[in-house]
Design a protein around this motif. Structure first.
Motif, PDB file in Angstrom:
ATOM      1  N   UNK A 241     -13.396   4.851  -4.311  1.00 24.56           N
ATOM      2  CA  UNK A 241     -12.563   4.023  -4.252  1.00 24.56           C
ATOM      3  C   UNK A 241     -10.564   4.163  -3.655  1.00 24.56           C
ATOM      4  N   UNK A 242     -10.602   5.539  -4.184  1.00 20.24           N
ATOM      5  CA  UNK A 242      -9.072   5.454  -4.435  1.00 20.24           C
ATOM      6  C   UNK A 242      -9.275   6.116  -2.754  1.00 20.24           C
ATOM      7  N   UNK A 243     -10.001   7.422  -2.427  1.00 21.36           N
ATOM      8  CA  UNK A 243      -9.686   7.178  -1.705  1.00 21.36           C
ATOM      9  C   UNK A 243     -10.200   6.794  -0.190  1.00 21.36           C
ATOM     10  N   UNK A 244     -10.562   5.495  -0.680  1.00 25.04           N
ATOM     11  CA  UNK A 244     -10.933   4.276   0.286  1.00 25.04           C
ATOM     12  C   UNK A 244      -9.901   3.372   0.905  1.00 25.04           C
ATOM     13  N   UNK A 245      -9.172   3.515  -0.168  1.00 23.44           N
ATOM     14  CA  UNK A 245      -7.685   2.191  -0.065  1.00 23.44           C
ATOM     15  C   UNK A 245      -6.566   2.588   0.879  1.00 23.44           C
ATOM     16  N   UNK A 246      -7.169   4.125   1.299  1.00 21.11           N
ATOM     17  CA  UNK A 246      -5.851   4.280   2.350  1.00 21.11           C
ATOM     18  C   UNK A 246      -6.689   3.432   3.163  1.00 21.11           C
ATOM     19  N   UNK A 247      -7.265   2.670   3.612  1.00 18.74           N
ATOM     20  CA  UNK A 247      -7.344   1.878   4.414  1.00 18.74           C
ATOM     21  C   UNK A 247      -6.192   0.842   4.943  1.00 18.74           C
ATOM     22  N   UNK A 248      -6.117   0.385   3.987  1.00 18.79           N
ATOM     23  CA  UNK A 248      -4.701  -0.178   3.296  1.00 18.79           C
ATOM     24  C   UNK A 248      -3.884   0.558   3.741  1.00 18.79           C
ATOM     25  N   UNK A 249      -2.389  -0.010   4.430  1.00 19.33           N
ATOM     26  CA  UNK A 249      -1.697   0.160   5.590  1.00 19.33           C
ATOM     27  C   UNK A 249      -0.461  -0.741   5.133  1.00 19.33           C
ATOM     28  N   UNK A 250       0.925  -0.232   4.702  1.00 16.64           N
ATOM     29  CA  UNK A 250       2.656  -0.951   4.687  1.00 16.64           C
ATOM     30  C   UNK A 250       3.132  -0.377   5.406  1.00 16.64           C
ATOM     31  N   UNK A 251       4.326  -1.184   6.170  1.00 19.78           N
ATOM     32  CA  UNK A 251       4.520  -0.184   6.788  1.00 19.78           C
ATOM     33  C   UNK A 251       5.934  -0.343   6.469  1.00 19.78           C
ATOM     34  N   UNK A 252       6.698   0.922   5.923  1.00 20.43           N
ATOM     35  CA  UNK A 252       7.952   1.194   5.469  1.00 20.43           C
ATOM     36  C   UNK A 252       9.005   1.271   6.513  1.00 20.43           C
ATOM     37  N   UNK A 253       9.166   1.519   7.473  1.00 21.69           N
ATOM     38  CA  UNK A 253       9.948   1.987   8.269  1.00 21.69           C
ATOM     39  C   UNK A 253      11.275   1.359   7.751  1.00 21.69           C
ATOM     40  N   UNK A 254      13.087   2.570   8.013  1.00 22.33           N
ATOM     41  CA  UNK A 254      13.635   2.324   7.350  1.00 22.33           C
ATOM     42  C   UNK A 254      14.665   2.283   8.568  1.00 22.33           C
ATOM     43  N   UNK A 255      14.503   2.806   9.264  1.00 20.17           N
ATOM     44  CA  UNK A 255      16.392   2.940  10.302  1.00 20.17           C
ATOM     45  C   UNK A 255      15.111   3.397  11.074  1.00 20.17           C
ATOM     46  N   UNK A 256      16.371   3.873  12.511  1.00 17.97           N
ATOM     47  CA  UNK A 256      15.677   3.801  14.477  1.00 17.97           C
ATOM     48  C   UNK A 256      15.278   5.515  13.916  1.00 17.97           C
ATOM     49  N   UNK A 257      14.670   5.231  14.931  1.00 20.38           N
ATOM     50  CA  UNK A 257      13.967   6.715  15.405  1.00 20.38           C
ATOM     51  C   UNK A 257      12.544   7.414  14.521  1.00 20.38           C
ATOM     52  N   UNK A 258      11.872   6.598  13.854  1.00 18.45           N
ATOM     53  CA  UNK A 258      10.691   6.796  13.559  1.00 18.45           C
ATOM     54  C   UNK A 258      10.263   5.259  12.311  1.00 18.45           C
ATOM     55  N   UNK A 259       9.002   5.403  12.804  1.00 19.93           N
ATOM     56  CA  UNK A 259       8.170   4.704  11.919  1.00 19.93           C
ATOM     57  C   UNK A 259       7.738   4.983  11.044  1.00 19.93           C
ATOM     58  N   UNK A 260       7.763   4.950   9.517  1.00 18.31           N
ATOM     59  CA  UNK A 260       6.719   4.855   8.141  1.00 18.31           C
ATOM     60  C   UNK A 260       6.040   4.596   8.057  1.00 18.31           C
ATOM     61  N   UNK A 261       5.194   4.767   8.023  1.00 18.11           N
ATOM     62  CA  UNK A 261       3.181   3.937   7.307  1.00 18.11           C
ATOM     63  C   UNK A 261       3.033   4.821   6.018  1.00 18.11           C
ATOM     64  N   UNK A 262       3.070   3.537   4.949  1.00 17.23           N
ATOM     65  CA  UNK A 262       2.604   4.184   3.832  1.00 17.23           C
ATOM     66  C   UNK A 262       0.945   3.872   3.396  1.00 17.23           C
ATOM     67  N   UNK A 263       0.109   4.624   2.985  1.00 16.00           N
ATOM     68  CA  UNK A 263      -1.342   4.223   3.047  1.00 16.00           C
ATOM     69  C   UNK A 263      -1.666   4.294   1.522  1.00 16.00           C
ATOM     70  N   UNK A 264      -2.124   3.675   0.973  1.00 14.47           N
ATOM     71  CA  UNK A 264      -2.935   3.785  -0.914  1.00 14.47           C
ATOM     72  C   UNK A 264      -2.951   2.246  -1.574  1.00 14.47           C
ATOM     73  N   UNK A 265      -3.729   2.016  -2.142  1.00 11.41           N
ATOM     74  CA  UNK A 265      -3.817   0.965  -3.281  1.00 11.41           C
ATOM     75  C   UNK A 265      -4.054   1.007  -3.935  1.00 11.41           C
ATOM     76  N   UNK A 266      -3.262   0.857  -5.126  1.00  6.71           N
ATOM     77  CA  UNK A 266      -2.049   0.257  -5.836  1.00  6.71           C
ATOM     78  C   UNK A 266      -0.878   1.030  -5.075  1.00  6.71           C
ATOM     79  N   UNK A 267      -1.125   2.174  -5.347  1.00  5.53           N
ATOM     80  CA  UNK A 267       0.484   3.086  -5.066  1.00  5.53           C
ATOM     81  C   UNK A 267       0.181   3.777  -3.669  1.00  5.53           C
ATOM     82  N   UNK A 268       1.279   3.271  -3.114  1.00  4.48           N
ATOM     83  CA  UNK A 268       0.795   4.184  -1.633  1.00  4.48           C
ATOM     84  C   UNK A 268       1.155   6.105  -1.911  1.00  4.48           C
ATOM     85  N   UNK A 269       0.175   6.531  -1.314  1.00  8.22           N
ATOM     86  CA  UNK A 269       0.272   8.109  -2.063  1.00  8.22           C
ATOM     87  C   UNK A 269      -0.056   8.574  -0.550  1.00  8.22           C
TER      88      UNK A 269
END
Length: 91
Positions: free
Chosen positions: A16-44
């Motif tokens: 289940x923890x490894x399947x939680x990587x299917x959940x993604x959240x956009x964490x982009x802060x600035x210009x130049x790169x797109x950052x995506x976090x994966x995991x639930x409840x913690x982005x790991x």
């Protein structure tokens, strides 16, 4: 409690923890790169996509894998609670 039950709870928690990587959240802060976090409840897991053409995506674990370990422990506890609730209701 049997050892097979304990192993089953641990394996289910890991899956289940490894399947939680299917959940993604956009964490982009600035210009130049797109950052995506994966995991639930913690982005790991973090994926960094640079806007510059030709640069590969970069994957890394948060906290040297401690967030993944915490996520696995969390899901093992949830699976154990569900299992024990099922055993109580079944009686």
């Amino acid at each position: 409690m049997k050892i097979t039950t304990i192993l089953l709870l641990i394996v289910c928690g890991i899956i289940i923890a490894l399947l939680s990587a299917l959940y993604s959240q956009d964490m982009t802060v600035g210009l130049g790169a797109s950052i995506t976090g994966y995991g639930l409840p913690l982005l790991w897991l973090k994926k960094v996509t640079y806007i510059v053409p030709g640069t590969p995506d970069e994957y890394s674990l948060y906290g040297s894998g401690l967030y993944l370990l915490a996520d696995i422990v969390f899901w093992i506890i949830i699976v154990a609670i569900i299992y024990f609730a099922y055993k109580i209701v079944k009686k």
